[in-house]
Design a protein around this motif. Structure first.
Motif, PDB file in Angstrom:
ATOM      1  N   GLU A  18      30.622  34.290  42.003  1.00 20.85           N
ATOM      2  CA  GLU A  18      29.676  34.603  43.071  1.00 20.85           C
ATOM      3  C   GLU A  18      30.431  35.272  44.208  1.00 20.85           C
ATOM      4  OE1 GLU A  18      26.382  32.481  45.985  1.00 20.85           O
ATOM      5  OE2 GLU A  18      27.676  31.230  44.745  1.00 20.85           O
ATOM      6  N   ILE A  19      29.969  36.459  44.581  1.00 16.57           N
ATOM      7  CA  ILE A  19      30.626  37.253  45.619  1.00 16.57           C
ATOM      8  C   ILE A  19      29.567  37.682  46.625  1.00 16.57           C
ATOM      9  CG2 ILE A  19      31.987  39.321  46.096  1.00 16.57           C
ATOM     10  CD1 ILE A  19      32.912  39.195  43.159  1.00 16.57           C
ATOM     11  N   ASP A  20      29.883  37.544  47.922  1.00 13.54           N
ATOM     12  CA  ASP A  20      28.898  37.953  48.928  1.00 13.54           C
ATOM     13  C   ASP A  20      29.016  39.457  49.221  1.00 13.54           C
ATOM     14  OD1 ASP A  20      30.938  38.357  50.830  1.00 13.54           O
ATOM     15  OD2 ASP A  20      30.483  36.525  51.943  1.00 13.54           O
ATOM     16  N   ASP A  21      28.172  39.946  50.104  1.00 17.54           N
ATOM     17  CA  ASP A  21      28.116  41.374  50.415  1.00 17.54           C
ATOM     18  C   ASP A  21      29.391  41.900  51.073  1.00 17.54           C
ATOM     19  OD1 ASP A  21      25.580  41.520  49.334  1.00 17.54           O
ATOM     20  OD2 ASP A  21      24.576  41.243  51.268  1.00 17.54           O
ATOM     21  N   ASP A  22      30.183  41.014  51.654  1.00 20.09           N
ATOM     22  CA  ASP A  22      31.449  41.392  52.280  1.00 20.09           C
ATOM     23  C   ASP A  22      32.630  41.290  51.316  1.00 20.09           C
ATOM     24  OD1 ASP A  22      30.266  41.888  54.809  1.00 20.09           O
ATOM     25  OD2 ASP A  22      30.306  39.730  55.240  1.00 20.09           O
ATOM     26  N   HIS A  23      32.317  41.067  50.032  1.00 23.24           N
ATOM     27  CA  HIS A  23      33.326  40.937  48.968  1.00 23.24           C
ATOM     28  C   HIS A  23      34.178  39.674  49.106  1.00 23.24           C
ATOM     29  CE1 HIS A  23      33.341  45.427  47.572  1.00 23.24           C
ATOM     30  NE2 HIS A  23      32.143  44.889  47.571  1.00 23.24           N
ATOM     31  N   ILE A  24      33.607  38.632  49.697  1.00 23.91           N
ATOM     32  CA  ILE A  24      34.274  37.332  49.752  1.00 23.91           C
ATOM     33  C   ILE A  24      33.800  36.514  48.553  1.00 23.91           C
ATOM     34  CG2 ILE A  24      34.628  35.206  51.077  1.00 23.91           C
ATOM     35  CD1 ILE A  24      35.854  37.732  52.379  1.00 23.91           C
ATOM     36  N   LEU A  44      41.703  28.572  44.133  1.00 28.61           N
ATOM     37  CA  LEU A  44      42.578  29.485  44.870  1.00 28.61           C
ATOM     38  C   LEU A  44      41.875  30.808  45.188  1.00 28.61           C
ATOM     39  CD1 LEU A  44      45.936  28.850  43.011  1.00 28.61           C
ATOM     40  CD2 LEU A  44      45.399  28.243  45.379  1.00 28.61           C
ATOM     41  N   ALA A  45      40.911  31.204  44.355  1.00 27.37           N
ATOM     42  CA  ALA A  45      40.188  32.461  44.575  1.00 27.37           C
ATOM     43  C   ALA A  45      39.078  32.310  45.616  1.00 27.37           C
ATOM     44  CB  ALA A  45      39.595  32.955  43.258  1.00 27.37           C
ATOM     45  N   GLU A  46      38.464  31.141  45.678  1.00 28.82           N
ATOM     46  CA  GLU A  46      37.308  30.942  46.556  1.00 28.82           C
ATOM     47  C   GLU A  46      37.683  31.111  48.026  1.00 28.82           C
ATOM     48  OE1 GLU A  46      35.834  27.136  45.255  1.00 28.82           O
ATOM     49  OE2 GLU A  46      35.136  27.994  43.362  1.00 28.82           O
ATOM     50  N   GLY A  47      36.848  31.860  48.736  1.00 23.65           N
ATOM     51  CA  GLY A  47      37.064  32.110  50.158  1.00 23.65           C
ATOM     52  C   GLY A  47      37.936  33.316  50.447  1.00 23.65           C
ATOM     53  N   ARG A  48      38.479  33.930  49.402  1.00 20.99           N
ATOM     54  CA  ARG A  48      39.361  35.092  49.575  1.00 20.99           C
ATOM     55  C   ARG A  48      38.610  36.392  49.314  1.00 20.99           C
ATOM     56  NH1 ARG A  48      44.532  34.719  46.160  1.00 20.99           N
ATOM     57  NH2 ARG A  48      45.038  36.555  47.411  1.00 20.99           N
ATOM     58  N   ALA A  50      37.756  39.731  47.533  1.00 24.66           N
ATOM     59  CA  ALA A  50      37.783  40.095  46.116  1.00 24.66           C
ATOM     60  C   ALA A  50      38.971  40.986  45.777  1.00 24.66           C
ATOM     61  CB  ALA A  50      36.470  40.773  45.723  1.00 24.66           C
ATOM     62  N   GLU A  51      39.215  41.987  46.588  1.00 23.56           N
ATOM     63  CA  GLU A  51      40.297  42.930  46.313  1.00 23.56           C
ATOM     64  C   GLU A  51      41.667  42.244  46.347  1.00 23.56           C
ATOM     65  OE1 GLU A  51      36.739  45.136  47.786  1.00 23.56           O
ATOM     66  OE2 GLU A  51      37.803  43.348  48.461  1.00 23.56           O
ATOM     67  N   ASP A  52      41.831  41.254  47.215  1.00 27.21           N
ATOM     68  CA  ASP A  52      43.103  40.519  47.287  1.00 27.21           C
ATOM     69  C   ASP A  52      43.324  39.667  46.039  1.00 27.21           C
ATOM     70  OD1 ASP A  52      43.503  41.633  49.792  1.00 27.21           O
ATOM     71  OD2 ASP A  52      42.815  39.841  50.870  1.00 27.21           O
ATOM     72  N   VAL A  53      42.252  39.059  45.556  1.00 27.06           N
ATOM     73  CA  VAL A  53      42.356  38.235  44.345  1.00 27.06           C
ATOM     74  C   VAL A  53      42.673  39.114  43.139  1.00 27.06           C
ATOM     75  CG1 VAL A  53      41.130  36.659  42.799  1.00 27.06           C
ATOM     76  CG2 VAL A  53      40.867  36.438  45.275  1.00 27.06           C
ATOM     77  N   ILE A  54      42.022  40.260  43.044  1.00 25.52           N
ATOM     78  CA  ILE A  54      42.311  41.188  41.945  1.00 25.52           C
ATOM     79  C   ILE A  54      43.789  41.562  41.957  1.00 25.52           C
ATOM     80  CG2 ILE A  54      41.921  43.535  41.070  1.00 25.52           C
ATOM     81  CD1 ILE A  54      38.987  43.216  42.109  1.00 25.52           C
ATOM     82  N   ALA A  55      44.304  41.923  43.124  1.00 31.44           N
ATOM     83  CA  ALA A  55      45.711  42.319  43.238  1.00 31.44           C
ATOM     84  C   ALA A  55      46.656  41.188  42.847  1.00 31.44           C
ATOM     85  CB  ALA A  55      46.006  42.794  44.659  1.00 31.44           C
ATOM     86  N   SER A  56      46.294  39.955  43.165  1.00 36.42           N
ATOM     87  CA  SER A  56      47.146  38.796  42.848  1.00 36.42           C
ATOM     88  C   SER A  56      47.148  38.445  41.365  1.00 36.42           C
ATOM     89  CB  SER A  56      46.684  37.571  43.634  1.00 36.42           C
ATOM     90  OG  SER A  56      46.874  37.756  45.001  1.00 36.42           O
ATOM     91  N   LEU A  57      46.009  38.613  40.695  1.00 33.87           N
ATOM     92  CA  LEU A  57      45.846  38.100  39.335  1.00 33.87           C
ATOM     93  C   LEU A  57      45.984  39.141  38.237  1.00 33.87           C
ATOM     94  CD1 LEU A  57      42.846  35.645  39.872  1.00 33.87           C
ATOM     95  CD2 LEU A  57      45.307  35.180  40.003  1.00 33.87           C
ATOM     96  N   ARG A  58      45.806  40.397  38.573  1.00 35.20           N
ATOM     97  CA  ARG A  58      45.843  41.466  37.571  1.00 35.20           C
ATOM     98  C   ARG A  58      47.180  41.474  36.843  1.00 35.20           C
ATOM     99  NH1 ARG A  58      42.196  43.557  35.736  1.00 35.20           N
ATOM    100  NH2 ARG A  58      41.324  44.687  37.460  1.00 35.20           N
ATOM    101  N   GLY A  59      47.111  41.497  35.499  1.00 29.26           N
ATOM    102  CA  GLY A  59      48.310  41.656  34.685  1.00 29.26           C
ATOM    103  C   GLY A  59      49.012  40.380  34.270  1.00 29.26           C
ATOM    104  N   ILE A  60      48.509  39.212  34.679  1.00 30.96           N
ATOM    105  CA  ILE A  60      49.133  37.966  34.229  1.00 30.96           C
ATOM    106  C   ILE A  60      48.894  37.826  32.725  1.00 30.96           C
ATOM    107  CG2 ILE A  60      49.061  35.441  34.363  1.00 30.96           C
ATOM    108  CD1 ILE A  60      48.373  35.761  37.354  1.00 30.96           C
ATOM    109  N   ASN A  61      49.959  37.525  31.987  1.00 30.92           N
ATOM    110  CA  ASN A  61      49.924  37.489  30.528  1.00 30.92           C
ATOM    111  C   ASN A  61      50.105  36.053  30.040  1.00 30.92           C
ATOM    112  OD1 ASN A  61      50.219  37.989  27.799  1.00 30.92           O
ATOM    113  ND2 ASN A  61      51.983  39.323  28.021  1.00 30.92           N
ATOM    114  N   CYS A  62      49.283  35.620  29.114  1.00 29.47           N
ATOM    115  CA  CYS A  62      49.366  34.276  28.538  1.00 29.47           C
ATOM    116  C   CYS A  62      49.896  34.364  27.104  1.00 29.47           C
ATOM    117  CB  CYS A  62      47.991  33.610  28.563  1.00 29.47           C
ATOM    118  SG  CYS A  62      47.971  31.933  27.910  1.00 29.47           S
ATOM    119  N   ASN A  63      51.112  33.902  26.907  1.00 31.13           N
ATOM    120  CA  ASN A  63      51.711  33.806  25.567  1.00 31.13           C
ATOM    121  C   ASN A  63      51.633  35.094  24.758  1.00 31.13           C
ATOM    122  OD1 ASN A  63      52.476  31.106  25.903  1.00 31.13           O
ATOM    123  ND2 ASN A  63      50.445  30.394  25.310  1.00 31.13           N
TER     124      ASN A  63
END
Length: 82
Positions: A18-24, A44-48, A50-63
């Protein structure tokens, strides 16, 4: 707005974000996956911004899968904000 994203290549089946109109990010819910880890990532994502969360999480690889639940959340957020 709540956006439902079907994940690919990970244990979780889908993500509702769920993302509001301000991308929070207001809420994140993973369906399936490693319960403790997905709850932690969601909190950790909630309240941040959207663009900051994308930058933080993009590319994390699992096994060596080439993706992960956090990476899939970045994809979900990116799809939601268009």
């Amino acid at each position: 707005m709540v956006y439902n994203y079907q994940t690919k290549g990970v244990c979780s089946r889908s993500i509702a974000v769920e993302i509001d109109d301000d991308h929070i990010i207001k809420s994140v819910q993973f369906m399936g996956g490693c319960n403790g880890n997905t709850q932690g990532v969601a909190r950790l994502a909630e309240g941040r911004k959207a663009e900051d969360v994308i930058a933080s999480l993009r590319g994390i690889n699992c096994n060596g899968r080439g993706t992960s639940c956090p990476d899939q959340l970045a994809n979900a957020i990116e799809a939601a904000i268009g």
